[in-house]
Design a protein around this motif. Structure first.
Motif, PDB file in Angstrom:
ATOM      1  N   TYR A 199       0.848  -1.192   0.000  1.00  0.00           N
ATOM      2  CA  TYR A 199       0.000   0.000   0.000  1.00  0.00           C
ATOM      3  C   TYR A 199       0.884   1.242   0.000  1.00  0.00           C
ATOM      4  CZ  TYR A 199      -3.948   2.991   1.329  1.00  0.00           C
ATOM      5  OH  TYR A 199      -4.925   3.952   1.363  1.00  0.00           O
ATOM      6  N   PRO A 200       0.623   2.231  -0.862  1.00  0.00           N
ATOM      7  CA  PRO A 200       1.505   3.408  -0.953  1.00  0.00           C
ATOM      8  C   PRO A 200       1.642   4.137   0.371  1.00  0.00           C
ATOM      9  CG  PRO A 200      -0.020   3.338  -2.805  1.00  0.00           C
ATOM     10  CD  PRO A 200      -0.466   2.282  -1.854  1.00  0.00           C
ATOM     11  N   SER A 201       2.880   4.507   0.699  1.00  0.00           N
ATOM     12  CA  SER A 201       3.156   5.256   1.931  1.00  0.00           C
ATOM     13  C   SER A 201       4.456   6.027   1.756  1.00  0.00           C
ATOM     14  CB  SER A 201       3.258   4.313   3.133  1.00  0.00           C
ATOM     15  OG  SER A 201       4.391   3.483   3.022  1.00  0.00           O
ATOM     16  N   THR A 202       4.606   7.073   2.552  1.00  0.00           N
ATOM     17  CA  THR A 202       5.815   7.891   2.478  1.00  0.00           C
ATOM     18  C   THR A 202       7.029   7.154   3.041  1.00  0.00           C
ATOM     19  OG1 THR A 202       5.154   8.881   4.593  1.00  0.00           O
ATOM     20  CG2 THR A 202       4.557  10.069   2.581  1.00  0.00           C
ATOM     21  N   LYS A 203       6.830   6.258   4.026  1.00  0.00           N
ATOM     22  CA  LYS A 203       7.950   5.520   4.604  1.00  0.00           C
ATOM     23  C   LYS A 203       8.613   4.614   3.569  1.00  0.00           C
ATOM     24  CE  LYS A 203       6.293   5.420   9.376  1.00  0.00           C
ATOM     25  NZ  LYS A 203       5.893   4.542  10.515  1.00  0.00           N
ATOM     26  N   LYS A 204       7.813   4.107   2.652  1.00  0.00           N
ATOM     27  CA  LYS A 204       8.346   3.206   1.624  1.00  0.00           C
ATOM     28  C   LYS A 204       8.689   3.942   0.335  1.00  0.00           C
ATOM     29  CE  LYS A 204       5.580  -0.578   3.480  1.00  0.00           C
ATOM     30  NZ  LYS A 204       4.470  -1.526   3.228  1.00  0.00           N
ATOM     31  N   ASN A 205       8.590   5.279   0.369  1.00  0.00           N
ATOM     32  CA  ASN A 205       8.912   6.119  -0.794  1.00  0.00           C
ATOM     33  C   ASN A 205       8.009   5.833  -1.989  1.00  0.00           C
ATOM     34  OD1 ASN A 205      11.149   7.363   0.539  1.00  0.00           O
ATOM     35  ND2 ASN A 205      12.384   5.569   0.078  1.00  0.00           N
ATOM     36  N   SER A 206       6.806   5.325  -1.732  1.00  0.00           N
ATOM     37  CA  SER A 206       5.847   5.053  -2.807  1.00  0.00           C
ATOM     38  C   SER A 206       4.695   6.052  -2.825  1.00  0.00           C
ATOM     39  CB  SER A 206       5.281   3.636  -2.657  1.00  0.00           C
ATOM     40  OG  SER A 206       4.681   3.463  -1.388  1.00  0.00           O
ATOM     41  N   LEU A 207       4.804   7.117  -2.063  1.00  0.00           N
ATOM     42  CA  LEU A 207       3.792   8.179  -2.026  1.00  0.00           C
ATOM     43  C   LEU A 207       4.497   9.525  -2.117  1.00  0.00           C
ATOM     44  CD1 LEU A 207       0.857   9.163  -1.607  1.00  0.00           C
ATOM     45  CD2 LEU A 207       1.267   9.033   0.855  1.00  0.00           C
ATOM     46  N   GLY A 208       4.149  10.317  -3.144  1.00  0.00           N
ATOM     47  CA  GLY A 208       4.784  11.619  -3.301  1.00  0.00           C
ATOM     48  C   GLY A 208       4.396  12.267  -4.613  1.00  0.00           C
ATOM     49  N   HIS A 209       5.008  13.413  -4.886  1.00  0.00           N
ATOM     50  CA  HIS A 209       4.706  14.172  -6.097  1.00  0.00           C
ATOM     51  C   HIS A 209       5.702  13.893  -7.225  1.00  0.00           C
ATOM     52  CE1 HIS A 209       1.529  16.588  -4.225  1.00  0.00           C
ATOM     53  NE2 HIS A 209       2.319  16.681  -3.161  1.00  0.00           N
TER      54      HIS A 209
END
Length: 243
Positions: A203-213
């Protein structure tokens, strides 16, 4: 002296020992009566579980450092360790001697220190790393969640396998879409909550660097990156190169 383990008897040795004159004292006969059972003291804190644990403890002999002969039992000696440069050279030499594929993968086992001061240990985790030198031409399939047409076009130009918005949720829940990784932009995250239990660690998340612009950066990481996972409590098994 000849048998390293108890229970090993050479052929004919037991007969010769039986025929030899008795040179040792004979044990006294067993008593025809039994001693009275001792009553357990009330103040004793020993339990059956503690007694069984003590019984299960096995004595381990220290391993020897180097064998003195060319024929020996491997489990009696410590496993040799080599530097990385020497180990890689040995792998290349073995490849030539065994006539195996020179493009075979090189695997490593990494043992982590998962202990903490406050907690007992760190929970097992998975992550993705972008190696400085790529050793495979395989590309991971990445899905990009976005409802912005401009961001969707950027994702397609940078190699995204699937690009879309909330219309993809139903297909993912029904296993119609299967990819290796999922990335998303922050604006669409409130609409992706139904996928949390389905995607789990992907699931996308900032900790895994899969959520961002920065969509191109995320796509480069997950298309070309190497995913590794902690197995058991502290072991990572993964491939890092080719011979």
């Amino acid at each position: 002296a000849l048998a390293p383990r108890r229970g090993w008897v050479f052929p004919g040795l037991d007969q010769r020992l039986a025929a030899a004159p008795a040179l040792v004292s004979v044990a006294p006969p067993a008593r025809p009566y039994a001693a009275a059972a001792k009553t357990a003291k009330k103040g004793s804190r020993k339990t059956k579980q503690e007694e069984t644990k003590k019984k299960k403890v096995t004595r381990r002999w220290p391993l020897m450092s180097k064998p003195v002969d060319d024929v020996y039992l491997t489990w009696y000696y410590e496993r040799p360790s080599y530097d990385v440069e020497e180990a890689v050279g040995m792998l290349k030499k073995f490849q030539e001697l065994d006539f195996t594929n020179p493009k075979q993968y090189v695997y490593i086992n990494v043992f982590l220190d998962m202990a903490l001061q406050k907690k007992k240990k760190v929970d097992p985790f998975a992550s993705t790393v972008l190696l400085p030198y790529r050793f495979t031409d395989e590309m991971n399939k990445v899905l990009v969640f976005t409802e912005n047409e401009q961001e969707a076009e950027i994702a397609r130009e940078n190699g995204a396998a699937v690009v879309g918005g909330v219309e993809l949720i139903k297909w993912i829940l029904e296993d119609e879409i299967q990819v290796d990784f999922y990335v998303a932009v922050p604006a669409i995250m409130p609409k992706l909550i139904p996928l949390r239990s389905k995607l789990k660690r992907k699931y996308p998340s900032t900790k895994k660097n899969s959520l961002g612009h920065d969509i191109p950066k995320m796509l480069q990481l997950f298309r070309e990156g190497l995913e590794y996972m902690v197995e058991g409590e502290r072991l990572i098994k993964t491939r890092i190169a080719r011979v």
